[in-house]
Design a protein around this motif. Structure first.
Motif, mmCIF file in Angstrom:
data_model
loop_
_atom_site.group_PDB
_atom_site.id
_atom_site.type_symbol
_atom_site.label_atom_id
_atom_site.label_comp_id
_atom_site.label_asym_id
_atom_site.label_seq_id
_atom_site.Cartn_x
_atom_site.Cartn_y
_atom_site.Cartn_z
ATOM 1 N N ALA A 63 -112.154 9.763 87.031
ATOM 2 C CA ALA A 63 -110.899 10.165 87.691
ATOM 3 C C ALA A 63 -110.154 8.710 88.273
ATOM 4 O O ALA A 63 -110.634 7.863 88.442
ATOM 5 C CB ALA A 63 -111.114 10.726 89.119
ATOM 6 N N GLU A 64 -108.712 9.005 87.672
ATOM 7 C CA GLU A 64 -107.801 7.709 87.897
ATOM 8 C C GLU A 64 -106.766 8.117 88.963
ATOM 9 O O GLU A 64 -106.104 9.087 88.946
ATOM 10 C CB GLU A 64 -107.458 7.020 86.745
ATOM 11 C CG GLU A 64 -108.388 6.575 85.703
ATOM 12 C CD GLU A 64 -107.691 6.044 84.486
ATOM 13 O OE1 GLU A 64 -106.589 6.158 84.351
ATOM 14 O OE2 GLU A 64 -108.550 5.489 83.802
ATOM 15 N N SER A 65 -106.231 6.985 89.914
ATOM 16 C CA SER A 65 -105.168 7.286 90.630
ATOM 17 C C SER A 65 -105.035 5.981 91.287
ATOM 18 O O SER A 65 -105.478 4.966 91.412
ATOM 19 C CB SER A 65 -105.444 8.313 91.934
ATOM 20 O OG SER A 65 -104.601 8.533 92.749
ATOM 21 N N ALA A 66 -103.579 5.935 91.626
ATOM 22 C CA ALA A 66 -103.182 4.503 92.450
ATOM 23 C C ALA A 66 -103.630 4.549 93.912
ATOM 24 O O ALA A 66 -103.743 3.643 94.407
ATOM 25 C CB ALA A 66 -101.677 4.646 92.380
ATOM 26 N N ASN A 107 -105.685 -2.820 85.866
ATOM 27 C CA ASN A 107 -104.420 -3.602 85.998
ATOM 28 C C ASN A 107 -103.752 -3.296 84.645
ATOM 29 O O ASN A 107 -104.288 -3.126 83.518
ATOM 30 C CB ASN A 107 -104.590 -5.181 86.016
ATOM 31 C CG ASN A 107 -105.284 -5.340 87.289
ATOM 32 O OD1 ASN A 107 -104.720 -4.871 88.395
ATOM 33 N ND2 ASN A 107 -106.561 -6.355 87.509
ATOM 34 N N GLU A 108 -102.417 -3.616 84.716
ATOM 35 C CA GLU A 108 -101.592 -3.288 83.331
ATOM 36 C C GLU A 108 -100.738 -4.560 83.200
ATOM 37 O O GLU A 108 -100.367 -5.217 84.257
ATOM 38 C CB GLU A 108 -100.839 -2.126 83.541
ATOM 39 C CG GLU A 108 -99.599 -2.001 84.522
ATOM 40 C CD GLU A 108 -98.853 -0.908 84.697
ATOM 41 O OE1 GLU A 108 -98.693 0.157 83.717
ATOM 42 O OE2 GLU A 108 -97.914 -0.819 85.466
ATOM 43 N N SER A 109 -100.441 -4.916 81.824
ATOM 44 C CA SER A 109 -99.746 -5.941 81.573
ATOM 45 C C SER A 109 -98.329 -5.617 81.288
ATOM 46 O O SER A 109 -97.791 -4.569 80.918
ATOM 47 C CB SER A 109 -100.281 -6.734 80.319
ATOM 48 O OG SER A 109 -100.422 -5.796 79.043
ATOM 49 N N PHE A 122 -101.380 -4.487 89.564
ATOM 50 C CA PHE A 122 -102.171 -3.364 89.860
ATOM 51 C C PHE A 122 -101.853 -1.917 89.248
ATOM 52 O O PHE A 122 -100.583 -1.632 89.698
ATOM 53 C CB PHE A 122 -102.458 -3.259 91.211
ATOM 54 C CG PHE A 122 -103.394 -2.381 91.863
ATOM 55 C CD1 PHE A 122 -104.647 -2.345 91.418
ATOM 56 C CD2 PHE A 122 -102.936 -1.309 92.622
ATOM 57 C CE1 PHE A 122 -105.631 -1.268 91.956
ATOM 58 C CE2 PHE A 122 -103.649 -0.250 93.175
ATOM 59 C CZ PHE A 122 -105.058 -0.314 92.896
ATOM 60 N N LYS A 123 -102.494 -1.339 88.669
ATOM 61 C CA LYS A 123 -102.237 0.129 88.191
ATOM 62 C C LYS A 123 -102.564 1.193 89.110
ATOM 63 O O LYS A 123 -102.108 2.019 89.281
ATOM 64 C CB LYS A 123 -102.469 -0.014 86.742
ATOM 65 C CG LYS A 123 -102.212 1.521 86.152
ATOM 66 C CD LYS A 123 -102.846 1.599 84.576
ATOM 67 C CE LYS A 123 -102.706 2.788 84.204
ATOM 68 N NZ LYS A 123 -103.245 3.108 82.762
#
Length: 248
Positions: A63-66, A107-109, A122-123
């Motif tokens: 599961a992914e979330s900010a 993280n995203e670039s 930070f993603k």
């Protein structure tokens, strides 16, 4: 004349001494050879095909979330969906276990053209949990591992691993095969002794070789350190024994 007789006498004595020395040395060599240890060393082997009696299968969901609490809440819902799926397949609860939750920061670039540099921001959070099923009912768990797509059709992303297969009576099997390999070594030594017109004596020493398990009818390489296959339900075990026997 006396000088010639003396020289002849000395030569005769030296010759007799030389012959005597040769005879003594030859007798000593014969005695050494007759008393020297005569042994024969052979290698016995045993193989056994068998079927695993335990299966271990694992699958992971994420599961992914900010927001960390949101990610955890979503993961909890997925866990409940997985539990309902397994219960619907009549998998006993004591065969099911869940790992602790793994949390990682993602993280995203992005590229800033004004300074011509790449930055990272930070993603969000990524939470992962693994469910593991351990059972003696191999056929049932194999079927469940193939039916996991039912969860995917419900929008639950789950990554299934390949089942791993084990044998719970491995120690008993190893002892039985060790006996068979020892008997094979004895029979081989007996054949060699008979072929050389000798008789087999007592066991001088014996050493167990490598015990290995590979998939049945597979092309797996045997290893000096031993191999232990867990990917095949049907397996082949092998063991060697090196034995040294006296012969007479």
């Amino acid at each position: 004349m006396n000088i010639n007789k003396s020289a002849l006498y000395i030569s005769l004595v030296a010759a007799v001494a030389l012959v005597a020395s040769v005879l003594i040395l030859a007798g000593g060599l014969r005695d050494f050879r007759s008393k020297g240890a005569k042994t024969i060393t052979v290698t016995g082997k045993a193989e056994r095909n068998f079927q695993s009696d335990l299966i271990v299968w694992s699958a992971s969901f994420t599961a992914e979330s900010a927001n960390l609490p949101s990610a955890y809440s979503e993961l909890k819902e997925k866990q409940q969906a997985v539990s309902a799926f397994l219960n619907g397949k009549n998998i006993p609860s004591d065969a099911i276990s869940y790992s602790s939750v793994s949390i990682s920061r993602e993280n995203e670039s992005y590229y800033d053209s004004t300074v011509e540099r790449t930055f990272y921001r930070f993603k969000g959070y990524s939470l992962t949990q693994t469910v593991t099923i351990t059972s003696n009912n191999i056929d049932a768990i194999e079927a469940v591992s193939r039916q996991i797509s039912e969860l995917i059709n419900k929008g639950i992303e789950i990554e299934s691993g390949s089942p791993r297969y084990y044998y719970t009576k491995l120690n008993d099997l190893k002892i039985e095969m060790l006996k068979e390999a020892s008997e094979d070594a004895y029979n081989r030594a007996g054949v060699i002794a008979e072929g050389s017109k000798s008789s087999l004596g007592k066991l001088d020493r014996s050493n167990m070789g490598v015990f290995q398990i590979v998939g049945l009818n597979s092309d797996e390489d045997y290893s000096w350190g031993g191999s232990f296959n867990t990917t095949s339900k049907m397996k082949t075990a092998s063991i060697t024994v090196s034995a040294t026997y006296s012969i007479k």
